[in-house]
Design a protein around this motif. Structure first.
Motif, PDB file in Angstrom:
ATOM      1  N   GLY A 199       3.573  -0.056  -3.345  1.00 46.36           N
ATOM      2  CA  GLY A 199       5.010  -0.264  -3.299  1.00 46.36           C
ATOM      3  C   GLY A 199       5.343  -1.740  -3.242  1.00 46.36           C
ATOM      4  N   MET A 200       5.624  -2.340  -4.360  1.00 46.45           N
ATOM      5  CA  MET A 200       6.189  -3.683  -4.470  1.00 46.45           C
ATOM      6  C   MET A 200       6.654  -3.804  -5.921  1.00 46.45           C
ATOM      7  SD  MET A 200       4.535  -7.526  -4.262  1.00 46.45           S
ATOM      8  CE  MET A 200       3.786  -7.341  -2.647  1.00 46.45           C
TER       9      MET A 200
ATOM     10  N   PHE B 277      -2.202  -5.308   0.487  1.00 43.86           N
ATOM     11  CA  PHE B 277      -1.363  -4.733  -0.557  1.00 43.86           C
ATOM     12  C   PHE B 277      -2.266  -3.934  -1.490  1.00 43.86           C
ATOM     13  CE2 PHE B 277       0.941  -5.939  -4.751  1.00 43.86           C
ATOM     14  CZ  PHE B 277       1.542  -4.692  -4.826  1.00 43.86           C
ATOM     15  N   THR B 278      -2.013  -2.639  -1.597  1.00 44.97           N
ATOM     16  CA  THR B 278      -2.788  -1.787  -2.491  1.00 44.97           C
ATOM     17  C   THR B 278      -1.906  -1.370  -3.661  1.00 44.97           C
ATOM     18  OG1 THR B 278      -2.219   0.416  -1.595  1.00 44.97           O
ATOM     19  CG2 THR B 278      -3.877  -0.874  -0.395  1.00 44.97           C
ATOM     20  N   HIS B 279      -2.518  -1.248  -4.819  1.00 46.95           N
ATOM     21  CA  HIS B 279      -1.717  -0.816  -5.963  1.00 46.95           C
ATOM     22  C   HIS B 279      -2.514   0.062  -6.913  1.00 46.95           C
ATOM     23  CE1 HIS B 279      -3.394  -3.583  -9.084  1.00 46.95           C
ATOM     24  NE2 HIS B 279      -3.608  -4.383  -8.067  1.00 46.95           N
ATOM     25  N   SER B 280      -1.787   0.939  -7.583  1.00 43.24           N
ATOM     26  CA  SER B 280      -2.353   1.807  -8.608  1.00 43.24           C
ATOM     27  C   SER B 280      -2.150   1.143  -9.965  1.00 43.24           C
ATOM     28  CB  SER B 280      -1.663   3.173  -8.572  1.00 43.24           C
ATOM     29  OG  SER B 280      -0.313   3.036  -9.002  1.00 43.24           O
ATOM     30  N   SER B 281      -2.295   1.932 -11.030  1.00 42.88           N
ATOM     31  CA  SER B 281      -2.047   1.428 -12.382  1.00 42.88           C
ATOM     32  C   SER B 281      -0.805   2.063 -12.997  1.00 42.88           C
ATOM     33  CB  SER B 281      -3.267   1.699 -13.270  1.00 42.88           C
ATOM     34  OG  SER B 281      -4.415   1.059 -12.766  1.00 42.88           O
ATOM     35  N   VAL B 282       0.059   2.632 -12.161  1.00 42.17           N
ATOM     36  CA  VAL B 282       1.302   3.223 -12.659  1.00 42.17           C
ATOM     37  C   VAL B 282       2.164   2.128 -13.286  1.00 42.17           C
ATOM     38  CG1 VAL B 282       3.442   4.382 -12.009  1.00 42.17           C
ATOM     39  CG2 VAL B 282       1.281   5.112 -10.991  1.00 42.17           C
ATOM     40  N   PHE B 283       2.691   2.389 -14.470  1.00 45.81           N
ATOM     41  CA  PHE B 283       3.517   1.405 -15.186  1.00 45.81           C
ATOM     42  C   PHE B 283       4.915   1.970 -15.392  1.00 45.81           C
ATOM     43  CE2 PHE B 283       4.982  -0.502 -19.288  1.00 45.81           C
ATOM     44  CZ  PHE B 283       5.130  -1.807 -18.809  1.00 45.81           C
ATOM     45  N   PRO B 284       5.898   1.543 -14.591  1.00 45.60           N
ATOM     46  CA  PRO B 284       7.249   2.093 -14.710  1.00 45.60           C
ATOM     47  C   PRO B 284       7.900   1.804 -16.063  1.00 45.60           C
ATOM     48  CG  PRO B 284       6.969   0.938 -12.634  1.00 45.60           C
ATOM     49  CD  PRO B 284       5.775   0.601 -13.467  1.00 45.60           C
ATOM     50  N   GLY B 285       7.681   0.610 -16.586  1.00 47.39           N
ATOM     51  CA  GLY B 285       8.208   0.271 -17.906  1.00 47.39           C
ATOM     52  C   GLY B 285       9.524  -0.466 -17.888  1.00 47.39           C
ATOM     53  N   THR B 286      10.421  -0.143 -16.945  1.00 44.56           N
ATOM     54  CA  THR B 286      11.739  -0.774 -16.921  1.00 44.56           C
ATOM     55  C   THR B 286      11.868  -1.856 -15.852  1.00 44.56           C
ATOM     56  OG1 THR B 286      12.586   0.950 -15.472  1.00 44.56           O
ATOM     57  CG2 THR B 286      12.851   1.286 -17.838  1.00 44.56           C
TER      58      THR B 286
ATOM     59  N   THR C 126       3.557  -2.404  -9.713  1.00 41.62           N
ATOM     60  CA  THR C 126       2.818  -2.957  -8.581  1.00 41.62           C
ATOM     61  C   THR C 126       1.645  -3.813  -9.065  1.00 41.62           C
ATOM     62  OG1 THR C 126       1.580  -0.864  -8.423  1.00 41.62           O
ATOM     63  CG2 THR C 126       3.446  -1.155  -6.928  1.00 41.62           C
ATOM     64  N   THR C 127       1.066  -3.462 -10.201  1.00 40.26           N
ATOM     65  CA  THR C 127      -0.015  -4.274 -10.769  1.00 40.26           C
ATOM     66  C   THR C 127       0.506  -5.648 -11.170  1.00 40.26           C
ATOM     67  OG1 THR C 127      -1.192  -2.338 -11.592  1.00 40.26           O
ATOM     68  CG2 THR C 127      -1.713  -4.436 -12.620  1.00 40.26           C
ATOM     69  N   GLU C 128       1.648  -5.696 -11.838  1.00 38.15           N
ATOM     70  CA  GLU C 128       2.222  -6.979 -12.251  1.00 38.15           C
ATOM     71  C   GLU C 128       2.622  -7.821 -11.047  1.00 38.15           C
ATOM     72  OE1 GLU C 128       4.173  -5.861 -16.559  1.00 38.15           O
ATOM     73  OE2 GLU C 128       5.129  -5.082 -14.740  1.00 38.15           O
TER      74      GLU C 128
ATOM     75  N   ALA D 145       1.174  -7.647  -8.098  1.00 40.60           N
ATOM     76  CA  ALA D 145      -0.090  -8.112  -7.521  1.00 40.60           C
ATOM     77  C   ALA D 145      -0.608  -9.325  -8.281  1.00 40.60           C
ATOM     78  CB  ALA D 145      -1.119  -6.992  -7.541  1.00 40.60           C
ATOM     79  N   ASP D 146      -0.576  -9.260  -9.598  1.00 38.66           N
ATOM     80  CA  ASP D 146      -1.033 -10.387 -10.416  1.00 38.66           C
ATOM     81  C   ASP D 146      -0.207 -11.638 -10.126  1.00 38.66           C
ATOM     82  OD1 ASP D 146      -2.935  -8.771 -11.581  1.00 38.66           O
ATOM     83  OD2 ASP D 146      -1.775  -8.411 -13.421  1.00 38.66           O
ATOM     84  N   TYR D 147       1.083 -11.456  -9.931  1.00 41.75           N
ATOM     85  CA  TYR D 147       1.971 -12.573  -9.612  1.00 41.75           C
ATOM     86  C   TYR D 147       1.563 -13.227  -8.288  1.00 41.75           C
ATOM     87  CZ  TYR D 147       6.245 -15.083  -8.291  1.00 41.75           C
ATOM     88  OH  TYR D 147       7.145 -16.039  -7.898  1.00 41.75           O
ATOM     89  N   LEU D 148       1.343 -12.398  -7.255  1.00 44.69           N
ATOM     90  CA  LEU D 148       0.959 -12.945  -5.951  1.00 44.69           C
ATOM     91  C   LEU D 148      -0.395 -13.640  -6.016  1.00 44.69           C
ATOM     92  CD1 LEU D 148       1.988 -10.268  -3.289  1.00 44.69           C
ATOM     93  CD2 LEU D 148       3.180 -12.358  -3.943  1.00 44.69           C
ATOM     94  N   ILE D 149      -1.333 -13.041  -6.725  1.00 46.31           N
ATOM     95  CA  ILE D 149      -2.672 -13.626  -6.843  1.00 46.31           C
ATOM     96  C   ILE D 149      -2.584 -15.016  -7.473  1.00 46.31           C
ATOM     97  CG2 ILE D 149      -4.908 -13.399  -8.011  1.00 46.31           C
ATOM     98  CD1 ILE D 149      -4.520 -10.324  -7.718  1.00 46.31           C
ATOM     99  N   GLN D 150      -1.735 -15.140  -8.491  1.00 44.36           N
ATOM    100  CA  GLN D 150      -1.558 -16.441  -9.135  1.00 44.36           C
ATOM    101  C   GLN D 150      -0.908 -17.439  -8.176  1.00 44.36           C
ATOM    102  OE1 GLN D 150       1.728 -17.752 -10.421  1.00 44.36           O
ATOM    103  NE2 GLN D 150       0.627 -19.638 -10.947  1.00 44.36           N
ATOM    104  N   LYS D 151       0.050 -16.984  -7.370  1.00 41.16           N
ATOM    105  CA  LYS D 151       0.773 -17.878  -6.469  1.00 41.16           C
ATOM    106  C   LYS D 151      -0.113 -18.402  -5.340  1.00 41.16           C
ATOM    107  CE  LYS D 151       4.875 -18.227  -8.204  1.00 41.16           C
ATOM    108  NZ  LYS D 151       5.429 -19.555  -8.597  1.00 41.16           N
TER     109      LYS D 151
END
Length: 298
Positions: free
Chosen positions: A177-178, A219-228, A232-234, A236-242
């Motif tokens: 959930g993020m 922070f745990t995340h699945s691979s669910v892709f809402p599309g709109t 949570t994967t995106e 997570a990637d954002y936080l990892i980069q930051k």
């Protein structure tokens, strides 16, 4: 406001639903629900039977009743740690408390969508009064406060972290959930959009503090892709980069048969990537709360 996992997915599992509202001006379109059915992993579930202990209802702070639970095994401790969980069956948070000696738990369910959770906690006094009331009922010193949110529950977590209450929160567990908006709205990143950074500022601050051991954050995340809106994967990637880290690919079994695919760890920050893009995969994260709490404390 942001919507998390679609009602058609959550209702299948008899958990608080995410409402699907028509797109309105200034609001996000609902998620495009996945038609996938997943039978590879076992999707084990926490036992929902009553757990021995004392339960109080906290009224007068939110429109919905709040459940405070003190396990029998924690009644004789001199002080307590408190887990405040947003969104999900109270038996799951109670199981996490009884699985980690010295913990009490609060479960809060406020309905559909992240805005239902964020709105009450934009007023810092809501959380302040909640913690004060809980301490009074427990009648013991509370040495540690963790907050956790699954799915739409992240809305409350973000609102609390964005307020002065950030200082009294020792740890955070976010379970698949993020989310954040896209700029332009509703356009996926693969089509040229970017994440709306202001939606993640509170979590970015927390992640940076956790790498310095000032806070605890998983922070745990699945691979669910809402599309709109951002998945949570995106996020997570954002936080990892930051925080200037790199995810390590792994292949490990997680709690209740979950499949861990990647991890990031520095200080007291843990970001765990799990396989799965279906409703059962999403709910796995909620039922793993007891395991993730123990993992944080290890």
């Amino acid at each position: 406001m942001l919507k998390c996992i679609a009602a058609t997915l959550i209702l299948l599992l008899s958990l608080p639903a995410e409402g699907l509202l028509a797109q309105q001006k200034g609001k996000m379109a609902p998620q495009n629900p996945s038609p996938m059915v997943e039978n590879t992993r076992p999707h084990e579930r926490v036992n929902n039977e009553e757990i021995s202990g004392e339960t109080w209802s906290i009224d007068g702070i939110l429109e919905d009743s709040i459940d405070l639970f003190l396990p029998e095994t924690s009644k004789n401790t001199d002080s307590l740690s408190l887990l405040v969980h947003f969104h999900g069956l109270k038996s799951i948070a109670n199981y996490a408390a009884i699985s980690n000696p010295g913990w009490a738990s609060i479960t809060i369910n406020l309905g559909s969508g992240s805005s239902a959770y964020s709105a009450p906690f934009t007023n810092p006094e809501t959380f302040t009064n909640l913690i004060h009331t809980a301490k009074t009922k427990l009648n013991k010193p509370v040495k540690t406060i963790f907050i956790s949110g699954w799915s739409a529950g992240y809305g409350a977590v973000r609102a609390i972290l964005a307020s002065d209450n950030y200082e009294i929160v020792d740890g955070v567990i976010l379970l698949d959930g993020m989310h954040a908006g896209y700029i332009p709205q509703g356009v996926p990143m693969a089509a040229g959009s970017k994440i709306k950074e202001e939606d993640l500022k509170a979590f970015e601050k927390l992640a940076k503090d956790a790498t310095k051991n000032n806070k605890t954050f998983i922070f745990t995340h699945s691979s669910v892709f809402p599309g709109t809106y951002a998945s949570t994967t995106e996020c997570a990637d954002y936080l990892i980069q930051k925080v200037s880290l790199i995810q390590t690919p792994v292949l490990k079994e997680g709690p209740l048969g979950m499949q861990l695919l990647g991890e990031v760890s520095k200080g007291k920050l843990k970001i765990l990537a799990f396989a799965g893009n279906t409703a059962p995969d999403h709910v796995d994260h909620l039922h793993g709360l007891f395991w993730f709490l123990d993992y944080m404390l290890d």
